[in-house]
Enzyme design. Structure first.
Site, PDB file in Angstrom:
ATOM      1  N   LYS A  58       0.844  -1.209   0.000  1.00 37.04           N
ATOM      2  CA  LYS A  58       0.000   0.000   0.000  1.00 37.04           C
ATOM      3  C   LYS A  58       0.879   1.260   0.000  1.00 37.04           C
ATOM      4  O   LYS A  58       0.650   2.199  -0.763  1.00 37.04           O
ATOM      5  CB  LYS A  58      -0.913   0.002   1.238  1.00 37.04           C
ATOM      6  CG  LYS A  58      -2.050  -1.006   1.116  1.00 37.04           C
ATOM      7  CD  LYS A  58      -2.782  -1.262   2.420  1.00 37.04           C
ATOM      8  CE  LYS A  58      -3.803  -2.375   2.211  1.00 37.04           C
ATOM      9  NZ  LYS A  58      -4.448  -2.843   3.455  1.00 37.04           N
ATOM     10  N   GLN A 102      -4.681  -1.501   9.729  1.00 37.18           N
ATOM     11  CA  GLN A 102      -4.523  -2.816   9.108  1.00 37.18           C
ATOM     12  C   GLN A 102      -5.068  -3.888  10.063  1.00 37.18           C
ATOM     13  O   GLN A 102      -4.670  -3.969  11.218  1.00 37.18           O
ATOM     14  CB  GLN A 102      -3.040  -3.068   8.797  1.00 37.18           C
ATOM     15  CG  GLN A 102      -2.778  -4.360   8.046  1.00 37.18           C
ATOM     16  CD  GLN A 102      -3.362  -4.366   6.630  1.00 37.18           C
ATOM     17  OE1 GLN A 102      -3.306  -3.381   5.907  1.00 37.18           O
ATOM     18  NE2 GLN A 102      -3.951  -5.495   6.234  1.00 37.18           N
ATOM     19  N   ASP A 125     -11.135   2.889   4.311  1.00 38.00           N
ATOM     20  CA  ASP A 125     -11.520   1.481   4.189  1.00 38.00           C
ATOM     21  C   ASP A 125     -13.039   1.328   4.085  1.00 38.00           C
ATOM     22  O   ASP A 125     -13.536   0.249   3.773  1.00 38.00           O
ATOM     23  CB  ASP A 125     -11.015   0.695   5.416  1.00 38.00           C
ATOM     24  CG  ASP A 125      -9.802  -0.156   5.078  1.00 38.00           C
ATOM     25  OD1 ASP A 125      -9.589  -0.435   3.877  1.00 38.00           O
ATOM     26  OD2 ASP A 125      -9.068  -0.539   6.007  1.00 38.00           O
TER      27      ASP A 125
END
Ligand code: NAD
Length: 325
Positions: A58, A102, A125
């Protein structure tokens, strides 16, 4: 039975993701003269090797597209309160547009509380209840903007699925779409987006009886289960579009033989690495499909591209170059 004989189309996630990343890079360049560099903060707790790989890629992609990124790596022992403090600081920072935690987090940390602590406008997200609710209430079926043209931060993997379908000109409206799996990050939002795009949607899960009777009706079948080769050829409608979200690492030669008989490239890779990945759809089912996403190289490739898009969308929205939601 519908005799489907055409060669299935491979839906190349890598190529589609490359197109999206090029668009994102273009948007970033357009923001430059306004003094805006989109910024993403990624919080990676502890030492989960798979998470480290995801986070690194990422961060690397941010660099390629001109997005500022910051990796924050608290130790495994961090408490929920300390994480809340960290998130509050990132929420307050002007140079940070997106905050990604994460997952999975260590068991002692209250994951739900932390996800809810992220400012919804920085929730790249799309996991915050505000954004999950907007997905239902505003009827959007992908990333960027909702029906009303407002900020849409949709979960990245299902948003990627919608991009694959759209950019491959696969009709959605009026089609039977079956989603196997009802997780908050894939199954449920994928079902919502397909519904918002006017498909007739059925959601199947671990308690569904006689699952094959639903999957055989699917024009579009999305498998997000986490079980190697779960969907077998007898479970699909010939000519259907198969979207395989599953990423299952296999380490047994017998599984390689079962899923990839005669596939020399795969056998060579397995011999070299000692593992390979298979999706939730048995590769033999792909041969009967009209189109399918390969594993690897299908849906997985889109997730990071959509994260990048969400980061730029968040930057534009928060800094008033797009309507605020
Ligand atoms: P999850 O474990 O949270 O959910 C799995 C779902 O599958 C559950 O809703 C469950 O009801 C359903 N299920 C389990 N066993 C079943 C059965 N026997 N019959 C019918 N349904 C069953 O998983 P997830 O996070 O949604 O991920 C699913 C898969 O997608 C995993 O392989 C994961 O690695 C992969 N994934 C890929 C990406 C990507 O970027 N491509 C992103 C997220 C997840």
């Amino acid at each position: 039975m519908n005799p489907h004989t055409a060669t299935p189309r491979i839906l190349d996630g890598i190529a589609i993701a490359a197109g999206i990343k090029a668009e994102v890079a273009h948007q970033v360049r357009q923001l430059g003269p306004q003094g805006i560099t989109p910024g993403l903060a990624v919080i990676l707790v502890g030492d989960v090797p798979a998470s480290q790989i995801y986070v690194r890629s990422k961060v690397k992609t941010c660099g390629e597209l001109g997005i500022y990124s910051e990796m924050i790596t608290p130790p495994e022992t961090i408490t929920t309160e300390e994480m809340l403090d960290l998130i509050a600081k990132l929420n307050a920072r002007e140079d940070i547009d997106g905050i990604l935690i994460q997952l999975p987090l260590p068991a002692h940390v209250d994951t739900r509380r932390l996800l809810e602590a992220v400012a919804p406008e920085k929730d790249v997200d799309g996991f915050h209840p505000i954004n999950a609710g907007r997905l239902l209430a505003e009827g959007y079926s992908g990333a960027t903007t909702s029906r009303s043209g407002k900020l849409a931060l949709a979960p990245c993997t299902p948003a990627g699925i919608m991009e694959i379908l759209r950019r491959s000109d696969i009709p959605i409206a009026g089609k039977n779409a079956v989603v196997i799996g009802r997780s908050d990050i894939v199954g449920k939002p994928a079902a919502s987006m397909l519904l918002n795009a006017s498909a007739t949607v059925t959601v199947c899960h671990s308690r569904t009886h006689n699952l094959a009777r639903f999957t055989r009706e699917a024009d579009i079948l999305v498998a997000a289960i986490g079980r190697s080769g779960f969907v077998t050829p007898d479970m699909i409608k010939p000519g259907a579009t198969l979207i395989d979200v599953g990423i299952n690492r296999i380490t047994d030669q017998s599984q390689v033989d079962e899923f990839f008989p005669g596939d020399e490239a795969r056998a060579a890779l397995f011999a070299k690495r000692g593992s390979t990945v298979v999706g939730d759809i048995h590769p033999a089912a792909f041969a009967l499909s009209g189109a399918y996403t390969p594993v690897p190289g299908g849906v997985g490739a889109l997730t990071i591209a959509m994260l990048m898009q969400n980061t730029v969308t968040a930057a534009r929205s928060r800094r008033s170059t797009l309507d605020r939601a």
